[in-house]
Design a protein around this motif. Structure first.
Motif, PDB file in Angstrom:
ATOM      1  N   GLN A 211      53.632 132.492   6.274  1.00 18.96           N
ATOM      2  CA  GLN A 211      54.319 131.388   5.577  1.00 18.96           C
ATOM      3  C   GLN A 211      55.061 130.546   6.613  1.00 18.96           C
ATOM      4  OE1 GLN A 211      53.437 131.125   2.589  1.00 18.96           O
ATOM      5  NE2 GLN A 211      52.706 133.212   2.261  1.00 18.96           N
ATOM      6  N   ASN A 212      54.928 129.236   6.515  1.00 18.52           N
ATOM      7  CA  ASN A 212      55.629 128.353   7.466  1.00 18.52           C
ATOM      8  C   ASN A 212      55.443 128.820   8.903  1.00 18.52           C
ATOM      9  OD1 ASN A 212      56.711 126.243   5.993  1.00 18.52           O
ATOM     10  ND2 ASN A 212      58.225 127.626   5.104  1.00 18.52           N
ATOM     11  N   THR A 213      54.185 129.052   9.254  1.00 17.71           N
ATOM     12  CA  THR A 213      53.856 129.556  10.582  1.00 17.71           C
ATOM     13  C   THR A 213      54.495 128.685  11.667  1.00 17.71           C
ATOM     14  OG1 THR A 213      51.794 130.457   9.726  1.00 17.71           O
ATOM     15  CG2 THR A 213      51.922 130.106  12.110  1.00 17.71           C
ATOM     16  N   PRO A 214      55.299 129.296  12.547  1.00 17.27           N
ATOM     17  CA  PRO A 214      56.017 128.501  13.554  1.00 17.27           C
ATOM     18  C   PRO A 214      55.100 127.962  14.651  1.00 17.27           C
ATOM     19  CG  PRO A 214      56.906 130.758  13.378  1.00 17.27           C
ATOM     20  CD  PRO A 214      55.632 130.717  12.605  1.00 17.27           C
ATOM     21  N   GLN A 215      55.601 126.964  15.388  1.00 19.40           N
ATOM     22  CA  GLN A 215      54.850 126.403  16.516  1.00 19.40           C
ATOM     23  C   GLN A 215      54.599 127.469  17.590  1.00 19.40           C
ATOM     24  OE1 GLN A 215      53.696 123.057  17.155  1.00 19.40           O
ATOM     25  NE2 GLN A 215      52.753 124.060  18.916  1.00 19.40           N
ATOM     26  N   HIS A 216      55.618 128.294  17.861  1.00 19.08           N
ATOM     27  CA  HIS A 216      55.501 129.341  18.896  1.00 19.08           C
ATOM     28  C   HIS A 216      55.601 130.694  18.210  1.00 19.08           C
ATOM     29  CE1 HIS A 216      55.893 126.131  21.826  1.00 19.08           C
ATOM     30  NE2 HIS A 216      56.867 125.669  21.081  1.00 19.08           N
ATOM     31  N   THR A 217      54.498 131.449  18.195  1.00 22.80           N
ATOM     32  CA  THR A 217      54.476 132.707  17.443  1.00 22.80           C
ATOM     33  C   THR A 217      53.322 133.566  17.942  1.00 22.80           C
ATOM     34  OG1 THR A 217      54.381 133.629  15.194  1.00 22.80           O
ATOM     35  CG2 THR A 217      52.986 131.724  15.628  1.00 22.80           C
ATOM     36  N   ILE A 218      53.124 134.717  17.284  1.00 22.69           N
ATOM     37  CA  ILE A 218      52.004 135.610  17.603  1.00 22.69           C
ATOM     38  C   ILE A 218      50.690 134.895  17.258  1.00 22.69           C
ATOM     39  CG2 ILE A 218      50.865 137.792  16.952  1.00 22.69           C
ATOM     40  CD1 ILE A 218      53.681 138.763  16.030  1.00 22.69           C
TER      41      ILE A 218
ATOM     42  N   THR B 253      43.402 132.174  -2.804  1.00 32.98           N
ATOM     43  CA  THR B 253      43.378 132.084  -1.331  1.00 32.98           C
ATOM     44  C   THR B 253      44.038 130.776  -0.892  1.00 32.98           C
ATOM     45  OG1 THR B 253      41.268 133.276  -1.390  1.00 32.98           O
ATOM     46  CG2 THR B 253      41.850 132.198   0.685  1.00 32.98           C
ATOM     47  N   TYR B 254      45.331 130.911  -0.546  1.00 36.33           N
ATOM     48  CA  TYR B 254      46.068 129.720  -0.092  1.00 36.33           C
ATOM     49  C   TYR B 254      45.700 129.394   1.349  1.00 36.33           C
ATOM     50  CZ  TYR B 254      49.023 128.955  -4.085  1.00 36.33           C
ATOM     51  OH  TYR B 254      49.454 128.625  -5.331  1.00 36.33           O
ATOM     52  N   LEU B 255      45.441 128.112   1.611  1.00 42.15           N
ATOM     53  CA  LEU B 255      45.153 127.690   2.990  1.00 42.15           C
ATOM     54  C   LEU B 255      45.814 126.341   3.258  1.00 42.15           C
ATOM     55  CD1 LEU B 255      41.361 128.647   3.251  1.00 42.15           C
ATOM     56  CD2 LEU B 255      43.199 129.584   4.679  1.00 42.15           C
ATOM     57  N   PRO B 256      46.267 126.119   4.483  1.00 44.10           N
ATOM     58  CA  PRO B 256      46.788 124.802   4.862  1.00 44.10           C
ATOM     59  C   PRO B 256      45.621 123.816   4.899  1.00 44.10           C
ATOM     60  CG  PRO B 256      47.443 126.506   6.438  1.00 44.10           C
ATOM     61  CD  PRO B 256      46.377 127.098   5.586  1.00 44.10           C
ATOM     62  N   MET B 257      45.822 122.651   4.261  1.00 45.49           N
ATOM     63  CA  MET B 257      44.746 121.670   4.154  1.00 45.49           C
ATOM     64  C   MET B 257      45.298 120.255   4.415  1.00 45.49           C
ATOM     65  SD  MET B 257      41.870 123.139   3.081  1.00 45.49           S
ATOM     66  CE  MET B 257      41.196 124.469   2.065  1.00 45.49           C
ATOM     67  N   MET B 258      44.373 119.343   4.727  1.00 45.61           N
ATOM     68  CA  MET B 258      44.800 117.959   5.000  1.00 45.61           C
ATOM     69  C   MET B 258      43.650 117.012   4.682  1.00 45.61           C
ATOM     70  SD  MET B 258      46.178 116.393   8.622  1.00 45.61           S
ATOM     71  CE  MET B 258      47.775 117.193   8.472  1.00 45.61           C
ATOM     72  N   TYR B 259      43.982 115.857   4.148  1.00 44.43           N
ATOM     73  CA  TYR B 259      42.980 114.841   3.864  1.00 44.43           C
ATOM     74  C   TYR B 259      42.601 114.167   5.189  1.00 44.43           C
ATOM     75  CZ  TYR B 259      40.537 111.440   0.901  1.00 44.43           C
ATOM     76  OH  TYR B 259      39.576 110.699   0.261  1.00 44.43           O
TER      77      TYR B 259
ATOM     78  N   PRO C  35      46.969 131.519   8.456  1.00 44.06           N
ATOM     79  CA  PRO C  35      48.231 131.250   7.758  1.00 44.06           C
ATOM     80  C   PRO C  35      47.996 130.625   6.380  1.00 44.06           C
ATOM     81  CG  PRO C  35      48.278 130.367  10.007  1.00 44.06           C
ATOM     82  CD  PRO C  35      46.865 130.776   9.721  1.00 44.06           C
ATOM     83  N   GLN C  36      49.049 130.726   5.553  1.00 44.33           N
ATOM     84  CA  GLN C  36      48.980 130.076   4.236  1.00 44.33           C
ATOM     85  C   GLN C  36      49.731 128.751   4.248  1.00 44.33           C
ATOM     86  OE1 GLN C  36      50.349 133.384   1.726  1.00 44.33           O
ATOM     87  NE2 GLN C  36      48.230 133.672   1.071  1.00 44.33           N
ATOM     88  N   SER C  37      50.694 128.633   5.151  1.00 45.98           N
ATOM     89  CA  SER C  37      51.404 127.342   5.271  1.00 45.98           C
ATOM     90  C   SER C  37      51.929 127.225   6.707  1.00 45.98           C
ATOM     91  CB  SER C  37      52.566 127.263   4.274  1.00 45.98           C
ATOM     92  OG  SER C  37      53.501 128.294   4.548  1.00 45.98           O
ATOM     93  N   ILE C  38      52.115 125.992   7.146  1.00 44.18           N
ATOM     94  CA  ILE C  38      52.390 125.722   8.568  1.00 44.18           C
ATOM     95  C   ILE C  38      53.703 124.943   8.712  1.00 44.18           C
ATOM     96  CG2 ILE C  38      51.548 124.394  10.580  1.00 44.18           C
ATOM     97  CD1 ILE C  38      49.735 126.741  10.038  1.00 44.18           C
ATOM     98  N   ASP C  39      54.492 125.309   9.695  1.00 42.81           N
ATOM     99  CA  ASP C  39      55.708 124.558  10.043  1.00 42.81           C
ATOM    100  C   ASP C  39      55.341 123.560  11.145  1.00 42.81           C
ATOM    101  OD1 ASP C  39      58.899 125.479  11.660  1.00 42.81           O
ATOM    102  OD2 ASP C  39      57.970 123.554  11.135  1.00 42.81           O
ATOM    103  N   ASP C  40      55.334 122.278  10.791  1.00 45.58           N
ATOM    104  CA  ASP C  40      54.957 121.267  11.806  1.00 45.58           C
ATOM    105  C   ASP C  40      56.172 120.425  12.192  1.00 45.58           C
ATOM    106  OD1 ASP C  40      53.400 118.749   9.597  1.00 45.58           O
ATOM    107  OD2 ASP C  40      55.347 119.760   9.547  1.00 45.58           O
ATOM    108  N   SER C  41      57.359 121.047  12.151  1.00 46.25           N
ATOM    109  CA  SER C  41      58.587 120.282  12.427  1.00 46.25           C
ATOM    110  C   SER C  41      58.613 119.724  13.862  1.00 46.25           C
ATOM    111  CB  SER C  41      59.820 121.152  12.186  1.00 46.25           C
ATOM    112  OG  SER C  41      59.680 122.391  12.833  1.00 46.25           O
ATOM    113  N   GLU C  42      57.932 120.385  14.810  1.00 45.80           N
ATOM    114  CA  GLU C  42      57.958 119.831  16.181  1.00 45.80           C
ATOM    115  C   GLU C  42      57.142 118.540  16.259  1.00 45.80           C
ATOM    116  OE1 GLU C  42      58.870 123.839  18.829  1.00 45.80           O
ATOM    117  OE2 GLU C  42      57.520 122.292  19.605  1.00 45.80           O
ATOM    118  N   ALA C  43      56.036 118.462  15.523  1.00 47.81           N
ATOM    119  CA  ALA C  43      55.238 117.216  15.509  1.00 47.81           C
ATOM    120  C   ALA C  43      56.052 116.104  14.856  1.00 47.81           C
ATOM    121  CB  ALA C  43      53.932 117.434  14.756  1.00 47.81           C
TER     122      ALA C  43
END
Ligand code: VAH
Length: 313
Positions: A127-134, A207-213, A278-286
């Motif tokens: 959840q909210n996968t960080p920019q720097h992580t495993i 099955t939750y996945l991060p998606m984008m148009y 991941p199911q969701s992504i943290d893109d706060s650095e972008a």
């Protein structure tokens, strides 16, 4: 001049058109190992057949055409890659190494290479996968994307090559066909909803996945590449996010437009690929570094997809 390698792919077609609008049609050279995509033929811009593994040929074009920017989009995606692991690794890695060397030797100003949420693995916080992580990806495609990110960072640190990259979520588009991805159910579902009012999904309903148009993904790519170099803090690849949804949720959003639409589920080998991401992504650095902001949520995407697919028929 800009060189696009893999210009006939799902991202390549739309990125070529978008870059030609900005830089002028004749300044954006499209190449692909396959014959020219019909949409590019219609656009009537410069196109060459090119095998990204033919290092000599690639180097010749970069030098002859005075290329200043390269977009390397040629790759074998997650599902296809699992069927041919060594072949997928070889193509995804050797193509990148070829281009890193060619860009270094020809002093190419900017280089773009896409990464993916596939670079994360089952041990990554989902959840909210960080920019720097495993990381620890478990697909060949993901291994090649993570290794590629580190090579990009190496060429930036050692040779100062201005390389930029994004960890794309699953991308949904109507213009150009997807190529062997695990997230591609989210494209097929719209096509089948219009054609048969029914879809059998190869992932399970939750099955939750991060998606984008695709419109958001193309804009993100251009905004990243146009940001001043000093704003770019990550030279591996930036997390990038818009939305997350499950097959159940996207089918509900379609039913609002096509009430008779029905869906059933037959998970296949791609289920465990999706389950490792991941199911969701943290893109706060972008968002902080170069002002990223998505525009399409699920409702807006469904409306746009169905409208465009209907017109395309
Ligand atoms: C795939 N569409 O499914 C690609 C993407 C995050 C998924 O990398 O392989």
């Amino acid at each position: 001049k800009i060189l696009i390698i893999g210009a006939g792919g799902q991202i390549g077609v739309e990125l070529t058109l978008a870059l030609r609008k900005i830089y002028g049609r004749n300044n954006v050279i499209a190449t692909d190992i396959r014959e020219e995509h019909p949409i590019l033929k219609e656009d009537n811009g410069p196109f060459f057949n090119l095998d990204v593994m033919d290092t000599k040929e690639v180097a010749k074009i970069v030098a002859r055409e005075n290329i200043t920017q390269v977009y390397l989009l040629a790759a074998i995606l997650s599902a296809t890659g699992e069927a041919n692991p060594i072949w997928a690794w070889d193509i995804n890695m050797q193509s990148l190494l070829n281009l890193l060397e060619i860009c270094r030797e020809n002093k190419v100003k900017k280089f773009y290479w896409p990464s993916s949420i596939a670079a994360f693995g089952p041990n990554t916080p989902r959840q909210n996968t960080p920019q720097h992580t495993i990381m620890e990806p478990t697909t060949v495609y993901g291994i090649s994307k993570y290794a590629g990110e580190l090579w990009c960072q190496y060429y930036f640190n050692r040779y100062g090559l201005d390389i930029r990259s994004l960890r794309y979520p699953g991308l949904i588009s109507w213009k150009s066909a997807p190529g062997g991805g695990t997230t591609d159910y989210a494209i097929d579902i719209y096509i089948e909803a219009l054609k048969k009012q029914h879809f059998t999904c190869f992932l399970s309903e939750d099955t939750y996945l991060p998606m984008m148009y695709m419109d958001d993904a193309i804009r993100a790519t251009i905004e990243l590449m146009e940001a001043p170099a000093e704003k770019i803090r990550n030279r591996t690849a930036y997390n990038l996010s818009a939305m997350s949804f499950s097959p159940k949720e996207i089918s509900e959003s379609i039913k609002l437009h096509i009430p008779e639409f029905t869906i059933d589920y037959a998970p296949d080998y791609r289920q465990q690929i999706a389950a490792s991401w991941p199911q969701s992504i943290d893109d706060s650095e972008a968002r902080a570094d170069w002002g990223w902001k998505h525009e399409f949520d699920l409702a807006k995407m469904t409306e746009d997809m169905l409208k465009n697919l209907r017109n395309k028929q």
